[in-house]
Scaffold this motif. Structure first.
Motif, short mmCIF file in Angstrom:
data_model
loop_
_atom_site.label_atom_id
_atom_site.label_comp_id
_atom_site.label_asym_id
_atom_site.label_seq_id
_atom_site.Cartn_x
_atom_site.Cartn_y
_atom_site.Cartn_z
N CYS A 138 -47.57 9.25 30.51
CA CYS A 138 -48.81 8.62 30.95
C CYS A 138 -48.72 8.14 32.39
N ALA A 139 -47.58 7.56 32.76
CA ALA A 139 -47.42 7.09 34.14
C ALA A 139 -47.56 8.25 35.11
N ASN A 140 -46.96 9.39 34.77
CA ASN A 140 -47.01 10.54 35.68
C ASN A 140 -48.41 11.12 35.80
N ILE A 141 -49.09 11.36 34.70
CA ILE A 141 -50.41 12.00 34.79
C ILE A 141 -51.43 11.06 35.41
N HIS A 142 -51.45 9.79 35.01
CA HIS A 142 -52.46 8.88 35.56
C HIS A 142 -52.14 8.52 37.01
N GLY A 143 -50.85 8.48 37.36
CA GLY A 143 -50.49 8.30 38.76
C GLY A 143 -50.96 9.46 39.61
N ALA A 144 -50.80 10.67 39.09
CA ALA A 144 -51.23 11.87 39.82
C ALA A 144 -52.75 11.91 39.95
N ILE A 145 -53.47 11.49 38.91
CA ILE A 145 -54.94 11.45 38.99
C ILE A 145 -55.36 10.43 40.03
N SER A 146 -54.74 9.26 40.00
CA SER A 146 -55.05 8.22 40.99
C SER A 146 -54.80 8.73 42.39
N GLN A 147 -53.68 9.38 42.58
CA GLN A 147 -53.35 9.92 43.89
C GLN A 147 -54.43 10.88 44.37
N CYS A 148 -54.94 11.71 43.46
CA CYS A 148 -56.01 12.66 43.82
C CYS A 148 -57.28 11.93 44.26
N LEU A 149 -57.54 10.78 43.65
CA LEU A 149 -58.81 10.09 43.84
C LEU A 149 -58.84 9.08 44.98
N ILE A 150 -57.71 8.44 45.31
CA ILE A 150 -57.85 7.32 46.25
C ILE A 150 -56.95 7.32 47.47
N SER A 151 -56.07 8.26 47.64
CA SER A 151 -55.18 8.09 48.78
C SER A 151 -54.73 9.38 49.42
N GLU A 152 -54.76 9.33 50.72
CA GLU A 152 -54.18 10.43 51.50
C GLU A 152 -52.68 10.22 51.67
N ASN A 153 -52.21 9.01 51.40
CA ASN A 153 -50.79 8.68 51.51
C ASN A 153 -50.07 9.19 50.26
N PRO A 154 -49.23 10.22 50.39
CA PRO A 154 -48.58 10.81 49.21
C PRO A 154 -47.59 9.87 48.52
N GLN A 155 -47.24 8.77 49.16
CA GLN A 155 -46.30 7.81 48.57
C GLN A 155 -46.99 6.59 47.96
N MET A 156 -48.33 6.54 47.99
CA MET A 156 -49.05 5.35 47.55
C MET A 156 -48.69 4.96 46.12
N LYS A 214 -46.57 -5.58 45.05
CA LYS A 214 -46.86 -6.72 45.93
C LYS A 214 -46.69 -6.36 47.40
N ASN A 215 -45.88 -5.36 47.70
CA ASN A 215 -45.68 -4.93 49.09
C ASN A 215 -46.27 -3.55 49.37
N ALA A 216 -46.99 -3.00 48.41
CA ALA A 216 -47.57 -1.65 48.57
C ALA A 216 -48.76 -1.70 49.53
N PRO A 217 -49.08 -0.56 50.14
CA PRO A 217 -50.21 -0.50 51.07
C PRO A 217 -51.55 -0.37 50.33
N ILE A 218 -51.89 -1.41 49.57
CA ILE A 218 -53.16 -1.48 48.84
C ILE A 218 -53.80 -2.82 49.15
N SER A 219 -55.05 -2.97 48.79
CA SER A 219 -55.78 -4.21 49.10
C SER A 219 -55.21 -5.39 48.32
N GLU A 220 -55.43 -6.57 48.87
CA GLU A 220 -55.02 -7.81 48.19
C GLU A 220 -55.76 -7.95 46.86
N LYS A 221 -56.99 -7.50 46.84
CA LYS A 221 -57.78 -7.54 45.61
C LYS A 221 -57.10 -6.71 44.52
N LEU A 222 -56.68 -5.50 44.87
CA LEU A 222 -56.03 -4.63 43.88
C LEU A 222 -54.67 -5.20 43.47
N LYS A 223 -53.96 -5.80 44.40
CA LYS A 223 -52.69 -6.46 44.05
C LYS A 223 -52.95 -7.57 43.03
N ALA A 224 -54.01 -8.35 43.23
CA ALA A 224 -54.32 -9.43 42.29
C ALA A 224 -54.67 -8.87 40.91
#
Length: 177
Positions: A62-80, A89-99
Motif C-alpha cells: 500500500c505504501a508503494n502504490i499510494h506513494g506512487a499515485i501521490s507522486q504522479c498527482l502532486i510533485s515534480e520532485n521525484p524524492q518528495m 517534519k523536514n520534508a518539502p511540503i506545506s506546514e498545513k500538510l505537515k500538521a
C-alpha cells in the motif's frame, strides 16, 4: 503467497475484492468518495496520507502504490514521497500538510492519541474541518486496509514498471472494480 486462495494475477486489493465481490462495491464507493474528492484535500494529498499511514504500518504494497499515485498527482520532485516517509517534519511540503500528517500519525497509533493541540495546529495552518475529518478517515481506512492485506498474507508482485503504470492509471482514472 497469500494465506487463502486468491487470484494472484490481480494486483493489490483487486484480488481481495474479487474474492468477496459483495464487499467490493461498498469499499470502492468509500474509496472513491474519500480518495477522489475535489473538496478540501487534493487527490495527491489524500494519496500521500494513505501512503504515509501505510508506511507507518509497514504495509509495503500500500505504501508503494499510494506513494506512487501521490507522486504522479502532486510533485515534480521525484524524492518528495521518500522525503515525507523519511521525516515528514523536514520534508518539502506545506506546514498545513505537515500538521495533517501529524494527525494521521496519531490516528495510526490509535484514535485517542489525537490531541486537541494537533487539531488547533492544523486549523492555524488553514485546515478546514472537512480536511481534518478526511485525514482521520483516510488514516483509519488505511489502517483497516493494511491489516486486511497483511493479515491475509498478500504480497505485491509489482515491478517498478508495473507499479508506475498502475499509479498513473489510478491517478488519471481513479479506482475501479
Amino acid at each position: 503467497m497469500p494465506h487463502i486462495q486468491l487470484d494472484e494475477s490481480l494486483p493489490g486489493m483487486q484480488s481481495l475484492l474479487k474474492f468477496r465481490p459483495e464487499i467490493a462495491e461498498p469499499l470502492l464507493t468509500l474509496m472513491t468518495i474519500l480518495m477522489r474528492g475535489d473538496e478540501g484535500l487534493s487527490k495527491g494529498e489524500r494519496e500521500l496520507i494513505a501512503a504515509f499511514v501505510s508506511d507507518l504500518n509497514k504495509c509495503n504494497a500500500c505504501a508503494n502504490i499510494h506513494g506512487a499515485i501521490s507522486q504522479c498527482l502532486i510533485s515534480e520532485n521525484p524524492q518528495m514521497v521518500d522525503n515525507v516517509m523519511d521525516n515528514y517534519k523536514n520534508a518539502p511540503i506545506s506546514e498545513k500538510l505537515k500538521a495533517l500528517l501529524s494527525i494521521a500519525e496519531s490516528v495510526q497509533k490509535g484514535g485517542k492519541n489525537v490531541k486537541k493541540e494537533q487539531i488547533e495546529g492544523a486549523k492555524n495552518y488553514g485546515s478546514t474541518d472537512q480536511e481534518i475529518h478526511d485525514t482521520v478517515l483516510i488514516s483509519s481506512l488505511f489502517c483497516l486496509f493494511n491489516k486486511y492485506i497483511d493479515g491475509l498474507g498478500l504480497v505485491s508482485n509489482d515491478t517498478n514498471d508495473s507499479l508506475n503504470l498502475r499509479a498513473k492509471m489510478i491517478a488519471e482514472f481513479g479506482y475501479s472494480k
